[in-house]
Write a protein that holds these residues in place. Structure first.
Motif, mmCIF file in Angstrom:
data_model
loop_
_atom_site.group_PDB
_atom_site.id
_atom_site.type_symbol
_atom_site.label_atom_id
_atom_site.label_comp_id
_atom_site.label_asym_id
_atom_site.label_seq_id
_atom_site.Cartn_x
_atom_site.Cartn_y
_atom_site.Cartn_z
ATOM 1 N N ASN A 30 1.418 6.656 -0.960
ATOM 2 C CA ASN A 30 0.497 7.796 -0.448
ATOM 3 C C ASN A 30 0.925 8.372 0.709
ATOM 4 N N MET B 101 -6.011 3.608 0.649
ATOM 5 C CA MET B 101 -5.249 2.428 0.918
ATOM 6 C C MET B 101 -6.288 1.452 2.039
ATOM 7 N N ARG C 198 3.663 2.059 1.277
ATOM 8 C CA ARG C 198 3.160 2.975 2.083
ATOM 9 C C ARG C 198 3.929 4.463 1.741
ATOM 10 N N ASN D 167 -9.690 -2.365 9.488
ATOM 11 C CA ASN D 167 -9.892 -1.325 10.470
ATOM 12 C C ASN D 167 -11.155 -0.519 10.423
ATOM 13 N N ARG E 65 -3.384 11.509 -0.194
ATOM 14 C CA ARG E 65 -3.968 10.526 0.230
ATOM 15 C C ARG E 65 -5.447 10.358 -0.369
ATOM 16 N N ARG E 66 -6.122 11.461 -0.729
ATOM 17 C CA ARG E 66 -7.468 11.543 -1.225
ATOM 18 C C ARG E 66 -7.547 10.876 -2.637
ATOM 19 N N VAL F 260 -2.520 15.231 2.567
ATOM 20 C CA VAL F 260 -3.953 14.967 2.583
ATOM 21 C C VAL F 260 -4.361 14.836 1.170
ATOM 22 N N PHE G 4 -5.645 -1.601 4.417
ATOM 23 C CA PHE G 4 -4.876 -2.212 5.284
ATOM 24 C C PHE G 4 -4.924 -3.696 5.562
ATOM 25 N N MET H 290 1.887 7.659 3.515
ATOM 26 C CA MET H 290 1.543 7.142 4.781
ATOM 27 C C MET H 290 3.090 7.051 5.943
ATOM 28 N N LEU I 203 3.819 9.609 8.522
ATOM 29 C CA LEU I 203 3.170 9.786 9.733
ATOM 30 C C LEU I 203 3.896 8.831 10.893
#
Lengths: 290, 270
Positions: free
Chosen positions: B70, B108, B67, B114, B103-104, B100, B110, B72, B75
């Motif tokens: 990228n 990812m 994580r 989801n 992550r583009r 942002v 999961f 994550m 957060l």
């Protein structure tokens, strides 16, 4: 001892289960019974007076001429304005506290205090509204002062319910959104808020229902008991249904008591139809998303 | 500052001359939840268009490390990081870097599928749409192409407007992969993508990984050692936040250098 029969120990367990269920059912029964008595009494007392004249006439010294028009229109004004002020503020505050503000001591402190505010008696908000809005802001006895006072009163409820609804959105959904290069606002706007709407709407219904029945704070900020006109704008003087009901119920003549009962029926109808609309919003929203 | 940790160092892994260039380089990465270090100084290179598996027992820090690739972990409010992660030589955690944008480019998938509670089409189209990558018919083509790539198109082409959450678990996970592919990322991070799926769906996703390897760099965290052995080119073995061994998958599984690796891959613990 390998029988499948009922042992003493099992029998006690069953008995406890039955006892608990009976207790719960009784509680529900008592609540419904009392509500039923109230409704029946009010309908018996008031349904005769419920006609078009009652809705279109203004307040009068003569019970046969007296109507609820000023109170009904005033209540609708107050409700609309209160909703317009409190919903955006409350939802925005909830989103800020849940999605943007760093969790920490300050955030917890604010959370506890908002919960405390929800428990403050409404008369205190009336005093606050009188001091701040009526006097400092010189809004006088206007709809705006009343609506702002009621907004203060219901904001805590809206914030708490909206926070719960936002918090209940699974974090996996936020992660999915962020992992696609979404900004926080895009995540909130497209995923968190739509999923939280049913919960937020439920909180708003509860809050607005509370606002529609409030009398004390509005009397303090100057809702009048005898109004023979309907408000034209937010700065006009006004009365609302509960103030009117309170006024009639406190008069000695029995005719006015009947008027009070009829007005209560009107108030309940307004309340129920509002809840109906809100339930419909929640329902359609859930259907879209499932 | 945390006390320096004494640990068995992974022997320096030297990719052969024919190996691909590194896209991601973690350099002495330490990641802490509050004061608890989950990753305790990991240095590792992720090679371009290869599948790298990260294996290790529960709680070894493999998901946390993944994580961080990228951002994550940003957060979660209580995570701090030391060390560097370079993406093509650029520090991912540099102040000028926008997470942002990170992550583009680094997508990812999961552990638990989801999908958004939206239509299948919207699930795939949303990413490109908000990032302004495509609109109109170009967007429709992109959605179709992504679903084809993820091996889901044939199953859903007649019901693109149905909800993504109505699909089966394996289909949902492929939808999530399609959604990630639609962003045309350079790297795809996968956090135990098959752990919630049945064997048939798992096989489908593993086959998919082989196809995606031609165009994407993939890092996959997995609990399943057979899966790591089957799909990956390189394997990193983590234990208690430390990188114990890193090398070509075949070597790690058949001729591990470290004793702990051997014990783990032969199933003696973990």
């Amino acid at each position: 001892m390998n029988t499948l029969g009922v042992s003493d120990q099992l029998r006690t367990r069953h008995r406890k289960a039955v006892l608990f269920r009976t207790t719960c059912a009784t509680t529900v029964g008592v609540a419904i019974f009392i509500l039923g008595i109230l409704l029946v009494r009010i309908v018996i007392d008031g349904v005769d007076g419920l006609d078009l004249h009652f809705l279109t006439n203004f307040q009068s010294r003569f019970p046969e001429k007296a109507g609820i028009k000023a109170g009904l229109v005033g209540s609708l004004w107050i409700l609309g304005m209160t909703a317009a002020i409190s919903i955006p503020l409350g939802v925005a505050a909830a989103i800020y506290l849940e999605e943007y503000a760093k969790p920490g001591r300050l955030n917890r402190f604010i959370e506890v205090n908002i919960a405390n505010l929800a428990g403050v008696p409404s008369i205190v908000y009336g005093m606050l509204g009188l001091t701040i809005f009526v006097r400092w802001f010189s809004l006088e006895r206007s709809l705006l002062a009343g609506a702002m006072t009621l907004s203060l009163l219901i904001l805590p409820v809206i914030i708490i319910a909206s926070r719960e609804a936002v918090r209940a959105v699974p974090s996996s959904m936020r992660e999915a959104s962020f992992a696609l290069g979404a900004s926080r606002w895009q995540t909130v706007r497209h995923h968190v808020l739509p999923s939280a709407v049913p919960g937020i709407v439920t909180g708003v219904i509860l809050a607005i229902s509370r606002a529609i029945g409030e009398t004390a704070p509005l009397i303090l900020v100057g809702a009048l008991a005898f109004v023979a006109f309907t408000p034209e704008g937010p700065m006009d003087e006004f009365t609302v249904l509960p103030v009117q009901i309170f006024n009639w119920a406190s008069r000695p003549q029995a005719e006015f008591h009947q008027l009070a009962a009829t007005a209560i029926i009107v108030l309940l109808i307004v309340l129920l139809s509002m809840n109906g609309v809100a339930t419909w919003i929640r329902h359609t929203n859930q259907q879209e998303r499932s | 500052m945390a006390a320096p940790v004494s640990r068995p160092r992974a022997p320096a892994f030297k990719p052969s001359a024919s190996a691909a260039p590194a896209v991601l380089q973690a350099d002495e990465v330490v990641i802490k939840y509050d004061d608890m270090a989950a990753v305790k100084g990991v240095t590792v290179s992720i090679l371009e268009r290869r599948i790298t598996a990260i294996i290790g027992p529960s709680g070894c820090g493999k998901s946390t490390l993944l994580r961080s690739f990228n951002r994550m972990n940003d957060l979660l409010g209580n995570v701090t990081m030391e060390g560097k992660i370079l993406y093509r030589g650029q520090d991912l955690y540099d102040r000028k870097v926008d997470p942002v944008e990170v992550r583009r480019r680094i997508g990812m998938v999961f552990q638990k599928p989801n999908p958004f509670p939206k239509s299948i089409f919207q699930n795939v189209a949303w990413g490109p749409k908000i990032n302004g990558l495509a609109t109109g018919s170009a967007l429709e083509e992109k959605v179709e192409h992504s679903l084809v790539q993820a091996g889901l198109w044939e199953e859903v082409k007649d019901r693109l407007q149905e909800s993504g959450t109505a699909l089966s678990g394996g289909q949902q996970q492929r939808l999530c992969i399609a959604r990630t592919l639609a962003m045309e990322p350079e790297i795809i991070l996968m956090d135990e993508p098959c752990s919630a799926l049945d064997p048939v769906s798992t096989t489908r996703i593993e086959d998919l990984l082989f196809e995606l390897k031609a165009n994407y760099t993939i890092v996959i965290v997995t609990h399943n050692m057979q899966q790591a052995a089957r799909v990956s080119d390189y394997t990193a073995f983590l234990e208690s936040g430390l990188l114990i061994e890193y090398g070509q998958t075949e070597q790690v599984f058949t001729r591990p250098v470290q004793k702990r690796t051997e014990e783990y891959v032969t199933g003696r613990f973990g």
